[in-house]
Design a protein around this motif. Structure first.
Motif, PDB file in Angstrom:
ATOM      1  N   MET A 162       0.879  -1.319  -0.007  1.00 41.03           N
ATOM      2  CA  MET A 162      -0.002  -0.078  -0.051  1.00 41.03           C
ATOM      3  C   MET A 162       0.989   1.243  -0.008  1.00 41.03           C
ATOM      4  SD  MET A 162      -3.156   0.794   2.542  1.00 41.03           S
ATOM      5  CE  MET A 162      -3.867   2.381   2.698  1.00 41.03           C
ATOM      6  N   PHE A 163       1.872   1.528   1.047  1.00 45.34           N
ATOM      7  CA  PHE A 163       2.500   2.570   1.193  1.00 45.34           C
ATOM      8  C   PHE A 163       4.017   2.174   0.458  1.00 45.34           C
ATOM      9  CE2 PHE A 163      -0.621   3.318   4.782  1.00 45.34           C
ATOM     10  CZ  PHE A 163      -0.971   4.450   3.978  1.00 45.34           C
ATOM     11  N   GLU A 164       4.616   2.938  -0.274  1.00 44.89           N
ATOM     12  CA  GLU A 164       6.077   2.742  -0.832  1.00 44.89           C
ATOM     13  C   GLU A 164       7.024   3.223   0.152  1.00 44.89           C
ATOM     14  OE1 GLU A 164       6.310   4.038  -4.947  1.00 44.89           O
ATOM     15  OE2 GLU A 164       4.433   3.389  -5.118  1.00 44.89           O
ATOM     16  N   GLN A 165       6.899   4.156   1.049  1.00 44.14           N
ATOM     17  CA  GLN A 165       7.958   4.933   1.559  1.00 44.14           C
ATOM     18  C   GLN A 165       7.769   4.329   3.018  1.00 44.14           C
ATOM     19  OE1 GLN A 165       5.600   7.159   0.256  1.00 44.14           O
ATOM     20  NE2 GLN A 165       6.709   7.789  -1.414  1.00 44.14           N
ATOM     21  N   ARG A 166       8.853   4.235   3.769  1.00 46.05           N
ATOM     22  CA  ARG A 166       9.017   4.041   5.193  1.00 46.05           C
ATOM     23  C   ARG A 166       9.966   4.783   6.001  1.00 46.05           C
ATOM     24  NH1 ARG A 166       6.664  -1.170   6.055  1.00 46.05           N
ATOM     25  NH2 ARG A 166       6.364  -2.035   4.001  1.00 46.05           N
ATOM     26  N   ILE A 167       9.573   5.210   7.230  1.00 42.51           N
ATOM     27  CA  ILE A 167      10.859   5.726   7.921  1.00 42.51           C
ATOM     28  C   ILE A 167      10.846   5.166   9.371  1.00 42.51           C
ATOM     29  CG2 ILE A 167       8.863   7.321   8.848  1.00 42.51           C
ATOM     30  CD1 ILE A 167      11.021   9.548   9.008  1.00 42.51           C
ATOM     31  N   ASN A 168      12.032   5.167   9.977  1.00 40.64           N
ATOM     32  CA  ASN A 168      12.427   4.299  10.953  1.00 40.64           C
ATOM     33  C   ASN A 168      11.760   5.336  12.234  1.00 40.64           C
ATOM     34  OD1 ASN A 168      13.517   2.086  10.036  1.00 40.64           O
ATOM     35  ND2 ASN A 168      15.482   2.973  10.390  1.00 40.64           N
ATOM     36  N   CYS A 169      11.001   4.656  13.083  1.00 44.67           N
ATOM     37  CA  CYS A 169      10.430   5.342  14.238  1.00 44.67           C
ATOM     38  C   CYS A 169      11.438   5.939  14.989  1.00 44.67           C
ATOM     39  CB  CYS A 169       9.644   4.286  15.091  1.00 44.67           C
ATOM     40  SG  CYS A 169       9.009   5.239  16.684  1.00 44.67           S
ATOM     41  N   PRO A 170      11.537   7.056  15.430  1.00 46.30           N
ATOM     42  CA  PRO A 170      12.571   7.810  16.249  1.00 46.30           C
ATOM     43  C   PRO A 170      12.603   7.119  17.683  1.00 46.30           C
ATOM     44  CG  PRO A 170      10.744   9.248  16.013  1.00 46.30           C
ATOM     45  CD  PRO A 170      10.193   8.099  15.244  1.00 46.30           C
ATOM     46  N   ASN A 171      11.710   6.548  18.109  1.00 49.66           N
ATOM     47  CA  ASN A 171      11.576   5.810  19.399  1.00 49.66           C
ATOM     48  C   ASN A 171      11.963   4.489  19.453  1.00 49.66           C
ATOM     49  OD1 ASN A 171      10.524   8.487  20.662  1.00 49.66           O
ATOM     50  ND2 ASN A 171       8.477   7.585  20.306  1.00 49.66           N
ATOM     51  N   CYS A 172      11.559   3.673  18.690  1.00 49.26           N
ATOM     52  CA  CYS A 172      11.876   2.393  18.725  1.00 49.26           C
ATOM     53  C   CYS A 172      12.631   1.596  17.608  1.00 49.26           C
ATOM     54  CB  CYS A 172      10.795   1.589  19.183  1.00 49.26           C
ATOM     55  SG  CYS A 172       9.603   1.341  17.871  1.00 49.26           S
ATOM     56  N   GLY A 173      12.634   2.461  16.421  1.00 50.75           N
ATOM     57  CA  GLY A 173      13.328   1.848  15.326  1.00 50.75           C
ATOM     58  C   GLY A 173      12.607   0.942  14.243  1.00 50.75           C
ATOM     59  N   PRO A 215       5.455   2.458   7.612  1.00 52.23           N
ATOM     60  CA  PRO A 215       5.044   2.995   6.326  1.00 52.23           C
ATOM     61  C   PRO A 215       4.182   4.343   6.077  1.00 52.23           C
ATOM     62  CG  PRO A 215       3.977   1.187   7.200  1.00 52.23           C
ATOM     63  CD  PRO A 215       4.840   1.367   8.264  1.00 52.23           C
ATOM     64  N   PHE A 216       4.634   4.982   5.125  1.00 49.45           N
ATOM     65  CA  PHE A 216       3.730   6.086   5.171  1.00 49.45           C
ATOM     66  C   PHE A 216       3.582   6.610   3.657  1.00 49.45           C
ATOM     67  CE2 PHE A 216       8.133   7.576   4.884  1.00 49.45           C
ATOM     68  CZ  PHE A 216       8.089   8.823   4.288  1.00 49.45           C
ATOM     69  N   ASP A 217       2.713   7.635   3.513  1.00 48.66           N
ATOM     70  CA  ASP A 217       2.354   8.024   1.960  1.00 48.66           C
ATOM     71  C   ASP A 217       2.849   9.673   1.987  1.00 48.66           C
ATOM     72  OD1 ASP A 217       0.997   9.446  -0.173  1.00 48.66           O
ATOM     73  OD2 ASP A 217       0.540   7.559  -0.781  1.00 48.66           O
ATOM     74  N   VAL A 218       3.633  10.121   1.292  1.00 46.88           N
ATOM     75  CA  VAL A 218       4.060  11.458   1.470  1.00 46.88           C
ATOM     76  C   VAL A 218       2.806  12.639   1.168  1.00 46.88           C
ATOM     77  CG1 VAL A 218       5.345  13.471   0.290  1.00 46.88           C
ATOM     78  CG2 VAL A 218       6.580  11.392   0.731  1.00 46.88           C
ATOM     79  N   HIS A 219       2.031  12.074   0.423  1.00 48.68           N
ATOM     80  CA  HIS A 219       0.721  12.769  -0.151  1.00 48.68           C
ATOM     81  C   HIS A 219      -0.083  13.058   0.917  1.00 48.68           C
ATOM     82  CE1 HIS A 219       2.563  11.469  -3.988  1.00 48.68           C
ATOM     83  NE2 HIS A 219       2.302  13.031  -4.447  1.00 48.68           N
ATOM     84  N   ILE A 220      -0.366  11.819   1.823  1.00 42.66           N
ATOM     85  CA  ILE A 220      -1.199  11.920   2.890  1.00 42.66           C
ATOM     86  C   ILE A 220      -0.486  12.735   4.181  1.00 42.66           C
ATOM     87  CG2 ILE A 220      -2.024  10.383   4.715  1.00 42.66           C
ATOM     88  CD1 ILE A 220      -2.266   8.353   2.704  1.00 42.66           C
ATOM     89  N   LEU A 221       0.766  12.754   4.174  1.00 37.46           N
ATOM     90  CA  LEU A 221       1.429  13.642   5.204  1.00 37.46           C
ATOM     91  C   LEU A 221       1.315  15.019   4.918  1.00 37.46           C
ATOM     92  CD1 LEU A 221       4.933  12.105   5.670  1.00 37.46           C
ATOM     93  CD2 LEU A 221       3.142  12.286   7.445  1.00 37.46           C
ATOM     94  N   LEU A 222       1.339  15.236   3.565  1.00 39.08           N
ATOM     95  CA  LEU A 222       1.183  16.649   2.986  1.00 39.08           C
ATOM     96  C   LEU A 222      -0.381  17.180   3.195  1.00 39.08           C
ATOM     97  CD1 LEU A 222       3.045  16.750  -0.335  1.00 39.08           C
ATOM     98  CD2 LEU A 222       3.682  18.143   1.847  1.00 39.08           C
ATOM     99  N   GLN A 223      -1.097  16.355   3.394  1.00 38.65           N
ATOM    100  CA  GLN A 223      -2.717  16.749   3.887  1.00 38.65           C
ATOM    101  C   GLN A 223      -2.888  16.976   5.138  1.00 38.65           C
ATOM    102  OE1 GLN A 223      -4.946  13.427   2.248  1.00 38.65           O
ATOM    103  NE2 GLN A 223      -4.387  13.785   0.373  1.00 38.65           N
ATOM    104  N   GLY A 224      -1.855  16.724   6.035  1.00 35.33           N
ATOM    105  CA  GLY A 224      -1.774  16.889   7.377  1.00 35.33           C
ATOM    106  C   GLY A 224      -2.063  15.832   8.339  1.00 35.33           C
ATOM    107  N   LYS A 225      -2.016  14.409   7.793  1.00 32.80           N
ATOM    108  CA  LYS A 225      -2.570  13.400   8.664  1.00 32.80           C
ATOM    109  C   LYS A 225      -1.210  12.882   9.001  1.00 32.80           C
ATOM    110  CE  LYS A 225      -6.699  12.783   6.258  1.00 32.80           C
ATOM    111  NZ  LYS A 225      -7.328  12.415   5.222  1.00 32.80           N
TER     112      LYS A 225
END
Length: 66
Positions: A1-12, A16-26
């Motif tokens: 579903m989501f192509e991008q991933r970022i490691n959690c700053p707390n636990c690593g 998974p995330f979608d940049v376009h959804i992040l840009l919507q403020g979610k």
């Protein structure tokens, strides 16, 4: 579903995330520790501009030759 991933700053754990959804403020939640990631207001314009440029590059890179 989501192509991008970022490691959690707390636990690593990869989040998974979608940049376009992040840009919507979610935001997105880590499945490992329930931490939440969200794009700051200060970063929104920079990320939006970068994504537009990236989309242009992708379109030009995948054009078929005549």
């Amino acid at each position: 579903m989501f192509e991008q991933r970022i490691n959690c700053p707390n636990c690593g754990t990869p989040i998974p995330f979608d940049v376009h959804i992040l840009l919507q403020g979610k935001g997105f939640t880590c499945s490992g520790c329930n931490a939440s990631i969200k794009l700051s207001r200060e970063s929104k314009d920079t990320v939006a501009s970068s994504m537009e440029e990236f989309d242009k590059i992708k379109k030009n890179s995948f054009k078929t030759a005549p």
